[in-house]
Scaffold this active site. Structure first.
Site, mmCIF file in Angstrom:
data_model
loop_
_atom_site.group_PDB
_atom_site.id
_atom_site.type_symbol
_atom_site.label_atom_id
_atom_site.label_comp_id
_atom_site.label_asym_id
_atom_site.label_seq_id
_atom_site.Cartn_x
_atom_site.Cartn_y
_atom_site.Cartn_z
ATOM 1 N N HIS A 283 0.859 -1.203 0.000
ATOM 2 C CA HIS A 283 0.000 0.000 0.000
ATOM 3 C C HIS A 283 0.883 1.237 0.000
ATOM 4 O O HIS A 283 1.447 1.614 1.026
ATOM 5 C CB HIS A 283 -0.907 0.000 1.249
ATOM 6 C CG HIS A 283 -1.890 1.134 1.268
ATOM 7 N ND1 HIS A 283 -3.217 0.950 1.570
ATOM 8 C CD2 HIS A 283 -1.759 2.461 1.030
ATOM 9 C CE1 HIS A 283 -3.855 2.102 1.518
ATOM 10 N NE2 HIS A 283 -2.978 3.043 1.193
ATOM 11 N N HIS B 32 1.383 5.393 -1.905
ATOM 12 C CA HIS B 32 0.942 6.469 -2.803
ATOM 13 C C HIS B 32 2.184 7.067 -3.451
ATOM 14 O O HIS B 32 3.014 7.655 -2.752
ATOM 15 C CB HIS B 32 0.195 7.561 -2.025
ATOM 16 C CG HIS B 32 -1.041 7.052 -1.350
ATOM 17 N ND1 HIS B 32 -2.288 7.145 -1.927
ATOM 18 C CD2 HIS B 32 -1.214 6.409 -0.174
ATOM 19 C CE1 HIS B 32 -3.187 6.584 -1.115
ATOM 20 N NE2 HIS B 32 -2.558 6.135 -0.044
ATOM 21 N N LYS C 167 -9.612 -0.701 -5.414
ATOM 22 C CA LYS C 167 -9.648 0.014 -4.134
ATOM 23 C C LYS C 167 -11.013 0.652 -3.902
ATOM 24 O O LYS C 167 -11.537 1.362 -4.762
ATOM 25 C CB LYS C 167 -8.567 1.104 -4.131
ATOM 26 C CG LYS C 167 -8.508 1.985 -2.885
ATOM 27 C CD LYS C 167 -7.852 1.266 -1.712
ATOM 28 C CE LYS C 167 -7.927 2.075 -0.415
ATOM 29 N NZ LYS C 167 -6.798 2.986 -0.233
ATOM 30 N N HIS D 44 -10.591 1.076 2.182
ATOM 31 C CA HIS D 44 -10.390 2.159 3.157
ATOM 32 C C HIS D 44 -11.602 2.088 4.080
ATOM 33 O O HIS D 44 -12.684 2.534 3.725
ATOM 34 C CB HIS D 44 -10.288 3.529 2.475
ATOM 35 C CG HIS D 44 -10.024 4.630 3.456
ATOM 36 N ND1 HIS D 44 -8.847 5.325 3.526
ATOM 37 C CD2 HIS D 44 -10.795 5.122 4.465
ATOM 38 C CE1 HIS D 44 -8.903 6.204 4.515
ATOM 39 N NE2 HIS D 44 -10.074 6.107 5.102
ATOM 40 N N HIS E 111 -4.530 -0.334 6.114
ATOM 41 C CA HIS E 111 -4.099 0.540 7.217
ATOM 42 C C HIS E 111 -5.049 0.489 8.421
ATOM 43 O O HIS E 111 -5.642 1.500 8.801
ATOM 44 C CB HIS E 111 -3.897 1.984 6.752
ATOM 45 C CG HIS E 111 -4.958 2.547 5.835
ATOM 46 N ND1 HIS E 111 -6.281 2.545 6.135
ATOM 47 C CD2 HIS E 111 -4.846 3.132 4.617
ATOM 48 C CE1 HIS E 111 -6.942 3.104 5.143
ATOM 49 N NE2 HIS E 111 -6.093 3.468 4.216
ATOM 50 N N ASP F 101 1.330 2.866 3.471
ATOM 51 C CA ASP F 101 0.455 4.028 3.234
ATOM 52 C C ASP F 101 1.290 5.312 3.151
ATOM 53 O O ASP F 101 0.801 6.399 3.479
ATOM 54 C CB ASP F 101 -0.637 4.156 4.299
ATOM 55 C CG ASP F 101 -1.790 5.051 3.822
ATOM 56 O OD1 ASP F 101 -1.917 5.276 2.602
ATOM 57 O OD2 ASP F 101 -2.552 5.544 4.668
HETATM 58 O O1 DOR Z 1 -3.614 9.722 5.362
HETATM 59 C C1 DOR Z 1 -3.971 9.333 4.265
HETATM 60 N N1 DOR Z 1 -3.426 9.839 3.134
HETATM 61 N N2 DOR Z 1 -4.925 8.414 4.191
HETATM 62 C C2 DOR Z 1 -5.456 8.045 3.025
HETATM 63 O O2 DOR Z 1 -6.342 7.230 3.023
HETATM 64 C C3 DOR Z 1 -5.037 8.701 1.760
HETATM 65 C C4 DOR Z 1 -3.678 9.238 1.868
HETATM 66 C C5 DOR Z 1 -3.332 10.187 0.744
HETATM 67 O O3 DOR Z 1 -3.585 9.856 -0.425
HETATM 68 O O4 DOR Z 1 -2.769 11.240 1.005
HETATM 69 ZN ZN ZN Z 2 -3.470 5.027 1.393
#
Ligand code: DOR
Ligand code: ZN
Length: 354
Positions: free
Chosen positions: A15, A17, A108, A145, A183, A256
């Site tokens: 997981h 980004h 997702k 989520h 998460h 995450d």
């Molecule tokens: O804290 C977070 N940031 N939780 C999420 O679910 C998305 C993520 C983000 O994309 O910045």
């Molecule tokens: Zn995330």
């Protein structure tokens, strides 16, 4: 005295980004320095809704990888795996296309309004049955989520309410659907996961193992500890550490890691997300060592996730060294901006062996 080292099978991040375009110049080298496979979250603007878009996004990631200042070995081992963003309009046919693509690993589910770039998320989750049916049939995991978004539900209760009201219904209706509770942040979620069959698993972030809401709120608001789902009370942190280090294959690594430019976090309405990719493994090692469970790190970081996704176990290794490192204050990000990592400027007891 010899330095303590820990050599484990090369890990994957289930997981992460990476964002898009210019952000990839920062995020991709960091991710590829630590991980082989990474599950790339699709909450871009606009989101990755189709396999065609996922293929194009993966190409942009690989272009950034080619430019990155990291070893050829690291580049060769990096394998970004793509995820489709479920909307109210996703059709079951898209799932069959995703399956045959070989690069889409999952779908997702963001409840609409739950977090960053979730405006296109699902408003009627239980109305997405035809898509869940197709995913169950094709063996495509649903990454969740898990928070309800109703304004009247307290932010600290949103995960528990999602389990009771939404996830338990999905699991009951689609008992063979693979689900990753992403998460997780509460003892409730950990125990819920434990009570389900093997097709239900969970990822746990470094911040939810190392911190609780006191770290976020006592002595002043600390925006770099703000993520969603939000850090909970210490009792939950302890339970997460317990299950992460229990050797149960339901629980595996998902950082995450979520970059936001520093000025957007240190703001009157700060963004949610902790950036941990560059030092995620030393962070996890610190958490596991705190409960004398370093021997459980390899399964959590490198084995259980691959097994859940039915992918081969990586054959290389990485080595962690018990050697102090000072975490960077920030990294260059986008046009002249900066990105502040989790625990910026602080000292960690573990480092990655170069
Ligand atoms: O804290 C977070 N940031 N939780 C999420 O679910 C998305 C993520 C983000 O994309 O910045
Ligand atoms: Zn995330």
């Amino acid at each position: 005295m010899t330095t303590q080292t820990l050599t484990i099978t090369a890990p994957d991040d289930w997981h992460i980004h990476l964002r898009d375009n210019q952000a990839l110049d920062t995020t991709v080298p960091h991710a590829a320095s630590s991980f082989h496979r990474v599950i790339c979250m699709p909450n871009l603007t606009p989101p990755v809704k189709t396999t065609e878009q996922a293929v194009a996004y993966r190409k942009r990631i690989l272009t950034a990888l080619a430019k990155a200042n990291i070893s050829d070995d690291r580049k060769a081992n990096f394998d970004p795996r793509m995820v489709l963003y479920l909307t109210d309009h996703t059709m079951p046919d898209e799932i069959a296309v995703a399956k045959t693509s070989g690069i889409v690993s999952a779908v997702k589910l963001y409840p609409a309004g739950a977090t960053t770039n979730s405006a296109d998320g699902v408003t009627d989750i239980l109305g997405r049955s035809s898509v869940f049916e197709a995913m169950q049939k094709h063996g495509i995991p649903l990454l969740v989520h898990g928070e309800v978004t109703h304004a009247d539900v307290d932010i600290f209760d949103r995960e528990k309410r999602f389990l009771d009201e939404i996830l338990s219904v999905i699991i009951k209706n689609f008992p063979k659907l693979k689900v990753v509770m992403e998460h997780i942040t509460t003892a409730d979620a950990a125990d819920f996961c434990l009570a389900q069959a093997d097709n239900i698993a969970a990822t746990i972030t470094p911040q939810h193992l190392l911190f609780n809401r006191n770290h976020l709120l006592v002595g002043g608001v600390k925006p770099h500890f703000y993520c969603l789902p939000i850090l909970k009370r210490e009792r939950h942190q302890k339970r997460l550490l317990e299950v992460a280090t229990s050797g149960n294959p339901k629980f595996f690594l998902g950082t995450d890691s979520a970059p936001h430019a520093t000025h957007t976090k240190e703001a009157a309405c700060g963004c949610a997300g902790c950036y941990s990719a560059p030092h995620a493994l030393p962070l996890y090692a610190t958490a596991f060592e705190s409960v004398n469970a370093l021997d459980k790190l390899e399964n959590f970081a490198s084995i259980f996730g691959a097994k859940f996704y039915e992918l081969p176990i990586n054959t290389n290794t990485i080595t962690l060294v018990k050697k102090e490192q000072v975490i960077a204050n920030n990294y260059p990000y986008l046009d002249g901006k900066t990105l502040t990592p989790l625990l910026a400027g602080q000292t960690l007891a573990w480092s990655l062996h170069e």
